[in-house]
Structure formats: structure tokens, C-alpha cells
Motif scaffolding. Structure first.
Motif, PDB file in Angstrom:
ATOM      1  N   ASN A 122      42.750 -53.911 -37.334  1.00  0.00           N
ATOM      2  CA  ASN A 122      41.754 -53.405 -38.279  1.00  0.00           C
ATOM      3  C   ASN A 122      40.374 -53.652 -37.664  1.00  0.00           C
ATOM      4  OD1 ASN A 122      40.222 -52.600 -40.443  1.00  0.00           O
ATOM      5  ND2 ASN A 122      41.326 -53.801 -41.963  1.00  0.00           N
ATOM      6  N   PHE A 123      40.023 -52.807 -36.677  1.00  0.00           N
ATOM      7  CA  PHE A 123      38.833 -53.054 -35.866  1.00  0.00           C
ATOM      8  C   PHE A 123      37.538 -52.807 -36.641  1.00  0.00           C
ATOM      9  CE2 PHE A 123      42.214 -51.647 -32.887  1.00  0.00           C
ATOM     10  CZ  PHE A 123      42.397 -52.854 -32.238  1.00  0.00           C
ATOM     11  N   GLU A 124      37.541 -51.833 -37.543  1.00  0.00           N
ATOM     12  CA  GLU A 124      36.337 -51.573 -38.321  1.00  0.00           C
ATOM     13  C   GLU A 124      35.982 -52.768 -39.196  1.00  0.00           C
ATOM     14  OE1 GLU A 124      36.814 -48.003 -40.509  1.00  0.00           O
ATOM     15  OE2 GLU A 124      36.797 -46.689 -38.751  1.00  0.00           O
ATOM     16  N   ALA A 125      36.985 -53.339 -39.853  1.00  0.00           N
ATOM     17  CA  ALA A 125      36.738 -54.521 -40.688  1.00  0.00           C
ATOM     18  C   ALA A 125      36.249 -55.688 -39.842  1.00  0.00           C
ATOM     19  CB  ALA A 125      38.008 -54.903 -41.439  1.00  0.00           C
ATOM     20  N   ALA A 126      36.809 -55.846 -38.643  1.00  0.00           N
ATOM     21  CA  ALA A 126      36.384 -56.933 -37.753  1.00  0.00           C
ATOM     22  C   ALA A 126      34.915 -56.777 -37.381  1.00  0.00           C
ATOM     23  CB  ALA A 126      37.244 -56.944 -36.491  1.00  0.00           C
ATOM     24  N   GLU A 127      34.501 -55.556 -37.026  1.00  0.00           N
ATOM     25  CA  GLU A 127      33.105 -55.312 -36.657  1.00  0.00           C
ATOM     26  C   GLU A 127      32.170 -55.599 -37.832  1.00  0.00           C
ATOM     27  OE1 GLU A 127      29.380 -53.185 -36.389  1.00  0.00           O
ATOM     28  OE2 GLU A 127      31.032 -52.638 -37.726  1.00  0.00           O
ATOM     29  N   LYS A 128      32.591 -55.209 -39.033  1.00  0.00           N
ATOM     30  CA  LYS A 128      31.772 -55.410 -40.226  1.00  0.00           C
ATOM     31  C   LYS A 128      31.597 -56.892 -40.537  1.00  0.00           C
ATOM     32  CE  LYS A 128      31.446 -53.932 -45.058  1.00  0.00           C
ATOM     33  NZ  LYS A 128      32.101 -53.147 -46.144  1.00  0.00           N
ATOM     34  N   VAL A 129      32.642 -57.686 -40.328  1.00  0.00           N
ATOM     35  CA  VAL A 129      32.590 -59.127 -40.626  1.00  0.00           C
ATOM     36  C   VAL A 129      31.780 -59.879 -39.574  1.00  0.00           C
ATOM     37  CG1 VAL A 129      34.011 -61.210 -40.638  1.00  0.00           C
ATOM     38  CG2 VAL A 129      34.698 -59.242 -41.995  1.00  0.00           C
ATOM     39  N   GLU A 166      32.909 -62.023 -27.541  1.00  0.00           N
ATOM     40  CA  GLU A 166      34.241 -61.571 -27.106  1.00  0.00           C
ATOM     41  C   GLU A 166      34.947 -60.803 -28.224  1.00  0.00           C
ATOM     42  OE1 GLU A 166      38.421 -63.412 -25.272  1.00  0.00           O
ATOM     43  OE2 GLU A 166      36.819 -64.743 -25.953  1.00  0.00           O
ATOM     44  N   ASN A 167      34.892 -61.331 -29.443  1.00  0.00           N
ATOM     45  CA  ASN A 167      35.560 -60.656 -30.561  1.00  0.00           C
ATOM     46  C   ASN A 167      34.920 -59.299 -30.868  1.00  0.00           C
ATOM     47  OD1 ASN A 167      37.328 -62.773 -30.830  1.00  0.00           O
ATOM     48  ND2 ASN A 167      36.267 -63.731 -32.533  1.00  0.00           N
ATOM     49  N   LEU A 168      33.585 -59.232 -30.792  1.00  0.00           N
ATOM     50  CA  LEU A 168      32.927 -57.939 -30.998  1.00  0.00           C
ATOM     51  C   LEU A 168      33.311 -56.951 -29.901  1.00  0.00           C
ATOM     52  CD1 LEU A 168      29.363 -59.012 -32.242  1.00  0.00           C
ATOM     53  CD2 LEU A 168      31.005 -57.580 -33.475  1.00  0.00           C
ATOM     54  N   GLY A 169      33.419 -57.455 -28.679  1.00  0.00           N
ATOM     55  CA  GLY A 169      33.887 -56.593 -27.594  1.00  0.00           C
ATOM     56  C   GLY A 169      35.286 -56.072 -27.851  1.00  0.00           C
ATOM     57  N   ASP A 170      36.171 -56.955 -28.338  1.00  0.00           N
ATOM     58  CA  ASP A 170      37.541 -56.526 -28.670  1.00  0.00           C
ATOM     59  C   ASP A 170      37.526 -55.464 -29.769  1.00  0.00           C
ATOM     60  OD1 ASP A 170      38.489 -58.354 -26.854  1.00  0.00           O
ATOM     61  OD2 ASP A 170      38.974 -59.887 -28.344  1.00  0.00           O
ATOM     62  N   ALA A 171      36.666 -55.666 -30.776  1.00  0.00           N
ATOM     63  CA  ALA A 171      36.605 -54.714 -31.890  1.00  0.00           C
ATOM     64  C   ALA A 171      36.147 -53.336 -31.410  1.00  0.00           C
ATOM     65  CB  ALA A 171      35.668 -55.236 -32.974  1.00  0.00           C
ATOM     66  N   TYR A 172      35.089 -53.300 -30.596  1.00  0.00           N
ATOM     67  CA  TYR A 172      34.593 -52.007 -30.120  1.00  0.00           C
ATOM     68  C   TYR A 172      35.556 -51.371 -29.118  1.00  0.00           C
ATOM     69  CZ  TYR A 172      30.134 -52.522 -32.501  1.00  0.00           C
ATOM     70  OH  TYR A 172      29.162 -52.632 -33.472  1.00  0.00           O
ATOM     71  N   ALA A 173      36.266 -52.198 -28.351  1.00  0.00           N
ATOM     72  CA  ALA A 173      37.288 -51.636 -27.459  1.00  0.00           C
ATOM     73  C   ALA A 173      38.387 -50.965 -28.275  1.00  0.00           C
ATOM     74  CB  ALA A 173      37.869 -52.731 -26.572  1.00  0.00           C
ATOM     75  N   GLY A 174      38.775 -51.612 -29.399  1.00  0.00           N
ATOM     76  CA  GLY A 174      39.776 -51.012 -30.275  1.00  0.00           C
ATOM     77  C   GLY A 174      39.291 -49.731 -30.914  1.00  0.00           C
ATOM     78  N   LEU A 175      37.967 -49.634 -31.142  1.00  0.00           N
ATOM     79  CA  LEU A 175      37.385 -48.418 -31.723  1.00  0.00           C
ATOM     80  C   LEU A 175      37.067 -47.360 -30.673  1.00  0.00           C
ATOM     81  CD1 LEU A 175      34.929 -50.150 -34.242  1.00  0.00           C
ATOM     82  CD2 LEU A 175      37.010 -48.891 -34.820  1.00  0.00           C
TER      83      LEU A 175
END
Length: 744
Positions: A217-224, A244-253
Motif C-alpha cells: 500500500n505505497f500511497e498510504a505509506a507516502e501519506k504517512v 529509505e522508506n520514502l524511496g521504497d514507497a515511490y519505487a512502488g508507485l
């Protein structure tokens, strides 16, 4: 605010001596960058009361909390800055110049001082117990999820109705970490959200973002995670985690440029604070993004960086990175580079202990870096180049190693691939032999998978039960007691069955010895034997009916929990527990008063109607002036027919149906109970069922017929059952029970 003072400051200002508990063994100076372990404590100055929960960190990212004894251990380098944070005192910093233990004394801190009320002392005791339970939960986190959740439950219960928000948040965060480790990401997200409602912290927010990422759920991760960019007091390690987590979220998106920007921000912080493991991870992730974006040159450059950095870390980490790069070469059809890289991994893997495959609570956690997997991938690389003779030895070695390690997945794939290679080479005899071996492995694997599915189902049921305990401690306790009572009852039935079987054997032996002595004793023995068999059969049939009924009722409870309807679930659980007690109390009786059975039915129909209020209405009508207490009926005899009427007749009706239960007196000694529904009818219901459902229904109705037959044999035709269609067109069902008085 409570003031604090380091021992070093006390030495300079007040003259209190500095207690040095460890010296440099090699005499190295402050400029040495070797890793050392510093230990110490944080206590009140006046009476040395320990202070737990103090955050002890370094400017390089290391982080620990003091335990209930106020003690801590942390790995640092000479020159690092040690930071102490707590609501009890102002933040203080200390530069590490040696491997001496650093003890902190806080002025004005005392649990037992006269200005503290008794209630405050009790709160402190609760806090200590709460921390103890949390420490225990973390200790069992990896090896026993049930114990870990139990300790977290106890930590919450310890807080009482007026829970300290900060401590409650710690418990919910710990629960989320347990769920996250065991890959229950939805439950982890829920727990982290509950923790943030109680007390917002950067640590919990980072964990929530990571759980969203693991759950795709990459959108929710980016929002949080994005709001944390504005937080200024994050320690360096948390900063790296955030980037790192934001990078993972945008990579997923699929927003690769943003992902790389955040990874590079994390690299800057990691380099500045010498976080070697994070340098490897971030270089590797940047390479992954470039590889996905088909930027091969950039990807290869960052993979070289990650390989170089990993060479200085643990051997397992270096091999893991080599295998990742080898996979990259495979995707680019660079098979020679892939083979060379994997052979290096094999040589290094031989130098370290072999990792084992663990099977825990229905979850298989294999180590992907194994020699059999690497050999299999090398063989595939050779096959891709049509080099079958070079591939065969690696496939054979992979099969042998997989068989030794009981790695059926690799054994299956390698055996099938070897059969295909022999077929390509034209050696059909070996191809057939190998394919037969493949079929044998598949059969074994199928059995293994069935066992894993069973373990996984059991694991999920356990998780659901534990989560219910967190949501409502009182309801869970009642349900657990009911489960325990059911388990004890089943165990008693087994023991009773064993005893009766032994008794039957001894009776038969005695009967054979006494057969010629007296016909009377022989006849009497036969009658006793028949009675014992009937009782045993009744107990066996009841033991099948009760778990079936309980399982279906628990499914209804699970339906509300799945819908997050907590109020309805709590109400349903309360009424269900009352129903359960009645069922268990009556489970040992052949007959119970009709009044009890009608009470049980009324509660059961009420529960089912609460699930399907738009599917049917119902009416339970007892003839006026009828003395129902004068009649007795076998327990759980009417409920299955009512359940069939609701689930197989009324539930599939397009418009709203009606369920009628009528009790009236036929004559002085006979009672008639009529169950009617205007559902779709038996014929149409049977057509809608799967083969397995028809088999289950047949088994359930068969059990009832057997019970009635045995009871009528023992009590001389006290119960009769008749089933017919309600309407001429086959819709609706009518079930008529005829019940005689026991003394009739």
C-alpha cells in the motif's frame, strides 16, 4: 523540572568521584575508531533509584532504552556523542573518549521521596510491571507469537481502565512489531494506528509506513511518512529509515526519479554517520530502481558500490548482494558474468555454517541463499546458452544437496530441469527415469503443502483469537474458558471411550469364561453391553454435533470482526457465550426439559436473525396454558433443522422470508413441534450446493437420525420426526416433531 547531572560533571562541580568500571585493554586513545560496547545506568542521585525507559542513542544512529533496572548497553566508536533523552530530565550529551562505563545520576529523582503520593508509587509499580511484560513480549517475538501476544495483553491489562497513553502506545507498537515480523501486515497496521491514537511518536510512524510498504500500500505509506520530513529532532538512524522508506514507497508507485532522490538523501546521512549496513542497502536499492528503469550502466555502477561495501561486512550479507547482482546479470542475458558471480558465492558459502530452514506456526521461512539454489541457477544459466553437459553436474549437485536439506522446492525444480536437459540431449531413458523421480518429489511436496496449509490455517485462527483478546479482554477470557472446557470435555470423552473399550474387552473375556455357567448371566451381560454401546454411540454423536455447532457460531462472530463492527461483535460474543454455556451444560444429557431447549433455540434464532435481518422474520409460538416443563427432549435436536431452514432455505430467498416455530399439545401425553420456513425449498437448495456441502449436510442429518434411533430404542419411541415440502410447488419446508412424555 527534575534536574540531571552526569557523573563527570559531578566530579568537576561537586567533587563526587567518577566510578570507572572498565579500562582500555590496549591503551588506545580517543581517536581510535574501533567498535566498543559501553554499558552503564541512569539512576536518581539521592537514593540510586533506577530510571527505566530512558532513550540512549549516539549521533551515529545506535539506539537503546534503559531496562527496569535503569541499565543499558550500546555499541559505539571512540569519538561518538552519547545522547540521553527522557521526560524525567533535560536531554544531555556526552562525548565518548574511552571505553569506560557511563553512569548518570539525576538530581531530585526519587520514587520513595516524601513528596510523592501513594498513588504515584502504585503507578510506578504498574509501569515497572508493564515494562517487564513488554520486555518478555520482545524476548518471545521471534520464537513464539502466542506467548509474545499474551505478554502484551498482560501489559495492557496491567494499565487498568485508566491506561497511561504513553505506555498503552508502547504496548500497541510492540503488538504491531510482533505482527509485522510474522507477516501479518494488516494487523500490524491496525496496531500501529491504535498506538498513534494513544501517543504520536516518530518511531511508530516509521513502523506504520514500513508496514504499509510491506503490504504493497505505497500511497498510504507516502501519506504517512511525508510529514516526518518536517520533524527536526529525528536521530540520524531514523532519518535514514525515513528516506529509505520514502524511496521504497515511490519505487512502488513507479516514480523512479523521486525514489532515487530519497535514497541518495539517505546515503548522505548514512555516509556522514558511518552507517555501513545502510550504505549497502541504499546503494543496492538505487541500483534496483535503475535496473527496473532499464538504465543498465547506472544500475551496474551502484551494484559495484554495494558489492564493494558488502565485502567488508558479514559473509552472509556479501553473498546476498552477490546473488542479487547475479540475478541482475541473468535478466540482462549476461550469463557468463552471472555464472562467475554465483561460483564466487558458492566458494564463500562453503566457509560459513549452513543456514537451516525453519517451520513455525504454519509459516515456512527458508533461507534463499543456499548452495542448492545457487547450483540450480548456475545450471539454468548454462542451459540458456545450450551448454547442457556443463549444466548437468550442477543440476545433479543441486538435487543431492536439496534432498539432504529436505528442500523439496529446489529438488522438484532441479529434477524436472534435469529431465528436460536429458530430453534435449536425446537420452530419453535417463529423461524418463529423472521425470519419474520428479513425479515422486511432486507427490511428497504436495503432502508437505497440505500440511503447511493446515498449519497456516491453525496459525491464522490463533492470531484471530489473540487479536480478539486485545480488542476485548473480558470477552476473550470467556471464550478461552469455553474453548478450554470443550477441550477438557473432548479429552474426557476420549478417556471415557478408552475405559469403556477396556471394560468391553474384560466383559467379553469374563462372558466367555462364564458362558457355560448360567444363561441368565449371559443374557444380563448382553443387555448391559447393548446399553453401554448405546450410551457410547450417543456420546460420540453428541461430540460431533457440538463442535459443528460451535464452529458455525464462531463463523458468525468472525463475520462481525471482519466487518470491524466492534459493538455488534461484542454483543454477539456476549450472547454467544451464554449460548455456549447452555450447550456445554446440556451436552452430557440424553434428555433435557423442553423449556431449556426452547430458551436455547430462542437465543440461537436471535443471533442468526442479527446476522441476516433482511432475509427473514421469525416467531416462536407456544400454545397457551401448555406446561412445557412436563416434557423432555434430546438436547441440540431442533437446532440443526432451524439452521438448515435459515442457511439453506431463507438465506437464498430473493424477498424476505419467515421462520415459524410452533409448540402445541396433540393430546394429554403427546406434544407436537412444527418448524416451517417459506424458503426456496429442499430441491432448489440441493441444486445450489457443492458436492462437499451436500456431503456435510448428509452427515449432519445422518447423525440426528442415528441419535433419534438410539434414543427411541432405549426409551421406547419417545421422538418422531417428519419432513415435507411446505407448498405444492416444492418451495418451503415443514419439519414436524412428535414428542411423548417420559413417563408415558
Amino acid at each position: 523540572m527534575i534536574k540531571y547531572t552526569y557523573i563527570i560533571i559531578l566530579l568537576l562541580v561537586t567533587g563526587v568521584p567518577l566510578h570507572i568500571q572498565a579500562q582500555f585493554p590496549d591503551g588506545s586513545g580517543a581517536g581510535n575508531q574501533r567498535i566498543i560496547e559501553i554499558k552503564g545506568s541512569v539512576k536518581g542521585k539521592e537514593n540510586y533509584e533506577p530510571i527505566s525507559g530512558v532513550e540512549v542513542s549516539t549521533d551515529k544512529g545506535a539506539y537503546v532504552l534503559t531496562d527496569i533496572h535503569g541499565e543499558y548497553r550500546i555499541r559505539v566508536s571512540i569519538g561518538d556523542e552519547l545522547i540521553f533523552r527522557s521526560p524525567e530530565f533535560e536531554t544531555k550529551r556526552h562525548r565518548i573518549s574511552s571505553d569506560e562505563d557511563v553512569d548518570v545520576l539525576v538530581e531530585g529523582y526519587s520514587k520513595s521521596s516524601s513528596n510523592r503520593s501513594r498513588s504515584k508509587i502504585l503507578d510506578d509499580n504498574k509501569a515497572s510491571k508493564h515494562q517487564f511484560y513488554l520486555d518478555s513480549a520482545y524476548a518471545y517475538q521471534k520464537e513464539d507469537i502466542e506467548k509474545s501476544i499474551d505478554f502484551i495483553t498482560q501489559s495492557i491489562a496491567q494499565l487498568g481502565k485508566r491506561a497511561n497513553k504513553k505506555q498503552l502506545a508502547l504496548s500497541m507498537t510492540a503488538l504491531g512489531e510482533v505482527y509485522q515480523y510474522h507477516q501479518q501486515y494488516d494487523l500490524a497496521v491496525t496496531s500501529y494506528k491504535d498506538a498513534l491514537k494513544a501517543n504520536k511518536t516518530s518511531k511508530t510512524t516509521l513502523l506504520l509506513g514500513k508496514a504499509y510498504i510491506l503490504n504493497k500500500n505505497f500511497e498510504a505509506a507516502e501519506k504517512v511518512l511525508s510529514p516526518l520530513l518536517k520533524v527536526k529532532n529525528l536521530i540520524p538512524y531514523q532519518q535514514v529509515q525515513l528516506y529509505e522508506n520514502l524511496g521504497d514507497a515511490y519505487a512502488g508507485l513507479k516514480e523512479f526519479n523521486k525514489a532515487i532522490d530519497y535514497y541518495e538523501e539517505g546515503l548522505l546521512v548514512a555516509k556522514k554517520n558511518q552507517m555501513a549496513p545502510k550504505l549497502i542497502d541504499l546503494n543496492s536499492k538505487i541500483a534496483d530502481v535503475y535496473a527496473i528503469d532499464n538504465k543498465t550502466i547506472e544500475a551496474e555502477g551502484f551494484y559495484r558500490n554495494s558489492l564493494k561495501l558488502a565485502a567488508n561486512e558479514a559473509p552472509q550479507r556479501a553473498i546476498q548482494e552477490k546473488e542479487k547482482v547475479a540475478d541482475f546479470y541473468n535478466k540482462k542475458n549476461r550469463y557468463d558474468d552471472e555464472i562467475q558471480m554465483r561460483k564466487q558465492s558458492l566458494n564463500e558459502l562453503k566457509k560459513i555454517p549452513k543456514a537451516k530452514v525453519e517451520f513455525k506456526k504454519g509459516i515456512t521461512i527458508p533461507d534463499s541463499i543456499t548452495s542448492q539454489r545457487i547450483n540450480y541457477k548456475i545450471a539454468n544459466a548454462y542451459i540458456s546458452q545450450d551448454k547442457y553437459d556443463q549444466a548437468i553436474p550442477y543440476l545433479e549437485k543441486s538435487i543431492v544437496e536439496a534432498d539432504t536439506d529436505n528442500d523439496l522446492i529446489v529438488q522438484k525444480d532441479a529434477t524436472r530441469k534435469l529431465s528436460e536437459v536429458y530430453e534435449y540431449k536425446g537420452d530419453f531413458t535417463k529423461a524418463l527415469e529423472t521425470y519419474q523421480a520428479y513425479v515422486s518429489v511432486v507427490d511428497t511436496l504436495y503432502i508437505r503443502k497440505e500440511q503447511e496449509i493446515s498449519r497456516a490455517a491453525r496459525f491464522n485462527r490463533e492470531i484471530s483469537t489473540k487479536q480478539s483478546r486485545i480488542s476485548g479482554l473480558e470477552q476473550e477470557r470467556e471464550l478461552s474458558q469455553s474453548k478450554y472446557a470443550l477441550a477438557v470435555t473432548e479429552q474426557q470423552l476420549i478417556q471415557e471411550s478408552n475405559k469403556r473399550q477396556l471394560w468391553i474387552i474384560y466383559s467379553l473375556i469374563a462372558g466367555m469364561l462364564l458362558m457355560g455357567v448360567s444363561t441368565f448371566f449371559f443374557y444380563r451381560s448382553n443387555q448391559q453391553q447393548k446399553l453401554a454401546n448405546n450410551l457410547l454411540a450417543l456420546k460420540s454423536l453428541r461430540s460431533q454435533m457440538n463442535p459443528h455447532f460451535i464452529f458455525n457460531a464462531l463463523n458468525s462472530v468472525n463475520n462481525y470482526i471482519a466487518k470491524s463492527d466492534e459493538r455488534s461483535a461484542n454483543r454477539y460474543l456476549s450472547e454467544f457465550s451464554t449460548l455456549m454455556r447452555s450447550v456445554l451444560e446440556n451436552s452430557e444429557e440424553d434428555f433435557i426439559p423442553l423449556s431449556k431447549e426452547l430458551e436455547l433455540l430462542s437465543l440461537y434464532v436471535k443471533l442468526e436473525h442479527s446476522r441476516f435481518p433482511d432475509k427473514f422474520d421469525y416467531q416462536l409460538e407456544v400454545e397457551e396454558n401448555l406446561d412445557v416443563s412436563a416434557f423432555q427432549i434430546p438436547p441440540m435436536l431442533l437446532q440443526p433443522y432451524i439452521e438448515n431452514a435459515i442457511w439453506h432455505g431463507l438465506r437464498y430467498k430473493e424477498d424476505k422470508g419467515f421462520l415459524g416455530i410452533e409448540v402445541k399439545q396433540k393430546n394429554k401425553e403427546t406434544l407436537q413441534i412444527t418448524i416451517t420456513d417459506n424458503g426456496i425449498g429442499r430441491k432448489k437448495s440441493a441444486a445450489l450446493k457443492t458436492k462437499n456441502q451436500r456431503k456435510q449436510k448428509s452427515k449432519g442429518m445422518g447423525n440426528i437420525k442415528k441419535r433419534v434411533a438410539i434414543l427411541n430404542d432405549m426409551y421406547k419411541d419417545k421422538v418422531a420426526v417428519a419432513i415435507a415440502n411446505l407448498e405444492a410447488d416444492g418451495t418451503g419446508t415443514k419439519v414436524v416433531f412428535t414428542l411423548k412424555k417420559m413417563n408415558a
